[in-house]
Design an enzyme around this catalytic site. Structure first.
Site, mmCIF file in Angstrom:
data_model
loop_
_atom_site.group_PDB
_atom_site.id
_atom_site.type_symbol
_atom_site.label_atom_id
_atom_site.label_comp_id
_atom_site.label_asym_id
_atom_site.label_seq_id
_atom_site.Cartn_x
_atom_site.Cartn_y
_atom_site.Cartn_z
ATOM 1 N N SER A 302 0.860 -1.186 0.000
ATOM 2 C CA SER A 302 0.000 0.000 0.000
ATOM 3 C C SER A 302 0.898 1.239 0.000
ATOM 4 O O SER A 302 1.665 1.429 -0.929
ATOM 5 C CB SER A 302 -0.953 -0.040 1.188
ATOM 6 O OG SER A 302 -2.004 0.875 1.030
ATOM 7 N N HIS A 415 -7.439 -5.635 -1.241
ATOM 8 C CA HIS A 415 -6.348 -4.914 -0.584
ATOM 9 C C HIS A 415 -5.908 -5.592 0.720
ATOM 10 O O HIS A 415 -4.844 -5.281 1.249
ATOM 11 C CB HIS A 415 -6.790 -3.470 -0.310
ATOM 12 C CG HIS A 415 -5.662 -2.503 -0.122
ATOM 13 N ND1 HIS A 415 -4.725 -2.229 -1.096
ATOM 14 C CD2 HIS A 415 -5.303 -1.743 0.947
ATOM 15 C CE1 HIS A 415 -3.855 -1.345 -0.645
ATOM 16 N NE2 HIS A 415 -4.171 -1.041 0.591
#
Length: 441
Positions: A302, A415
């Site tokens: 990320s 994610h």
């Protein structure tokens, strides 16, 4: 926040505009609420504070005004998916409110007097408390992780004595613990070149031999407003078991060190945060002579993936890199990420049409012409936070430049792959990371 009767009538707004409220609980007498909230004064980087509010309506009162601390669970871990942590709770007698606090690598329990007269910590530090409950006799039970355990239940007979040893109530993995070697990280502090006090850790592999240099990997957390700390990191233990030392720090922008620290990376991605990471490597090299400077690796996910991309575009000191669920281009991120439009404006300070040059300046893709480091790109195909196209753009650019790279797409993964993904994919992810470093370090 609103109050309404069960039939939907008599709707009344209880809280003022401008706040983001996340968790609440009712007082034992049912007359007031305890709430965790952000007043958004520093955008997404604003610390969460503790408030009280009368149920009948009235003034919102902050009990943690003088505390420069994140009152929430904000530590990075990879062993509990879909974790629900304990929110603010009133003590059994209603005289105080207890909540989790993220501070200096630990998640602790903070206790605030309901009238605002005092505040302190209970239970020990240098661990991650993620759930807790007060018993009728004033003792506490807490679910706790530390660097050697993903989590177990402990009884605290003397919660005010932060040095008292708790009673361990569960031991989740006794047979496995007897079969494997876990490395214990060592924490360190150092001063950045512009005067910030930074905390980090180094995890050494089991069975080190004096005089033998060891390849070392820099790990970078996501967020960026999160925190590494005193908790179990399976990925780090896997790398240590492969023979690597692992260095990880909380650069500016991370939680746990006050409001100005967490705000310090906004509109400066790739600036001071990049320097903090490079200086952490310099510090580690100066303090731990077993680190092989010629065999350094870097990885992160990320925001950590963004920073990995940034690093390989600005230095060749790392001989291998793995970028995970990353950001490579803020211009396209603005329009395709589930948070793109407001996150980009808040963190980078612009939009895609008025601030094109600014967004491109902070995009790792703008520096792909400088990349010579072998780069493995890992990305989930269902990632809405950092969509797949972010990985594809980076991969295509590197292939066009004939650089050493590989793109691994994880079908059905979002994610949360490293924490809440399908177990098979999580295993494959770790195999790819270790395999890449084994090949190039």
């Amino acid at each position: 926040m609103y109050r309404a009767k069960a039939d939907g009538s008599d709707v009344q707004q209880l809280t003022p505009e401008g706040y983001t409220f996340s968790r609440l609980s009712f007082a034992p007498d049912g007359k007031s609420l305890a709430l965790l909230a952000s007043d958004r004064s520093y955008g997404n980087a604003t610390l969460v504070k503790l408030y009280t509010l009368p149920i009948s309506g009235g003034k919102l009162v902050c009990l943690s005004t003088d505390w420069d601390v994140q009152l929430n669970h904000s530590i990075v871990g990879d062993m509990r998916s879909h974790l629900t942590t304990t929110g603010p709770v009133f003590s059994r007698d209603g005289s105080s409110i207890l909540c989790l606090a993220t501070i200096h690598g630990s998640v602790r329990v903070a206790r605030f007097a309901r009238d605002g007269s005092s505040a302190d910590y209970i239970l020990p530090d240098e661990q991650e408390i993620y759930q807790f409950a007060e018993l009728e006799n004033g003792q506490f039970v807490a679910a706790v992780a530390d660097t050697q355990s993903p989590g177990d239940l402990y009884l605290y007979e003397q919660p005010e004595d932060t040095d008292a040893e708790p009673i361990q109530l569960t031991r989740s993995n006794p047979q496995l613990e007897d079969e494997i070697h876990l490395s214990t990280p060592e924490t360190f502090w150092f001063d950045s070149s512009d005067g910030l006090r930074l905390q980090g850790w180094i995890l050494k592999p089991h069975g080190m031999v004096d005089g033998v240099k060891i390849p070392t990997i820099l790990e970078i957390h996501g967020g960026p407003h999160m925190m590494y700390g005193f908790t179990f990191m399976h990925e780090f233990q896997i790398l240590a078991a492969q023979g690597y030392a692992v260095v990880y720090i909380n650069p500016r922008g991370g939680l746990g060190y006050g409001q100005q620290f967490v705000n310090a990376c906004r509109e400066d991605y790739g600036g001071g945060d990049y320097r903090d990471l490079m200086e952490s490597v310099d510090y580690a090299l100066s303090q731990y002579t077993f680190i092989d400077e010629s065999r350094l690796g870097v990885t992160g996910g990320s925001y950590g993936g963004f920073m990995t991309n940034w690093i390989v575009g600005h230095t060749n000191r790392f001989k291998a890199a793995v970028t995970q669920r990353s950001i490579s281009n803020w211009l396209s991120f603005y329009g395709v990420s589930d948070i793109g439009y407001f996150f980009t404006e808040d963190q980078i300070g612009g939009n895609a049409w008025d601030d094109t040059e600014k967004l491109w300046k902070h995009s790792p893709l703008a520096y792909v012409g400088n990349v010579n480091t072998p780069l493995l790109i890992l990305h989930g195909e269902q990632d809405l936070r950092c969509p797949m196209e972010q990985a594809e753009q980076l991969y295509v650019a590197l292939k066009r430049r004939k650089q050493t790279t590989r793109l691994v797409r994880f079908p059905g993964a979002n994610h949360e792959l490293s924490r809440g993904g399908h177990p098979h994919l999580r295993v494959r992810r770790l195999e790819h990371i270790a395999g890449w470093f084994n090949e190039y370090l």
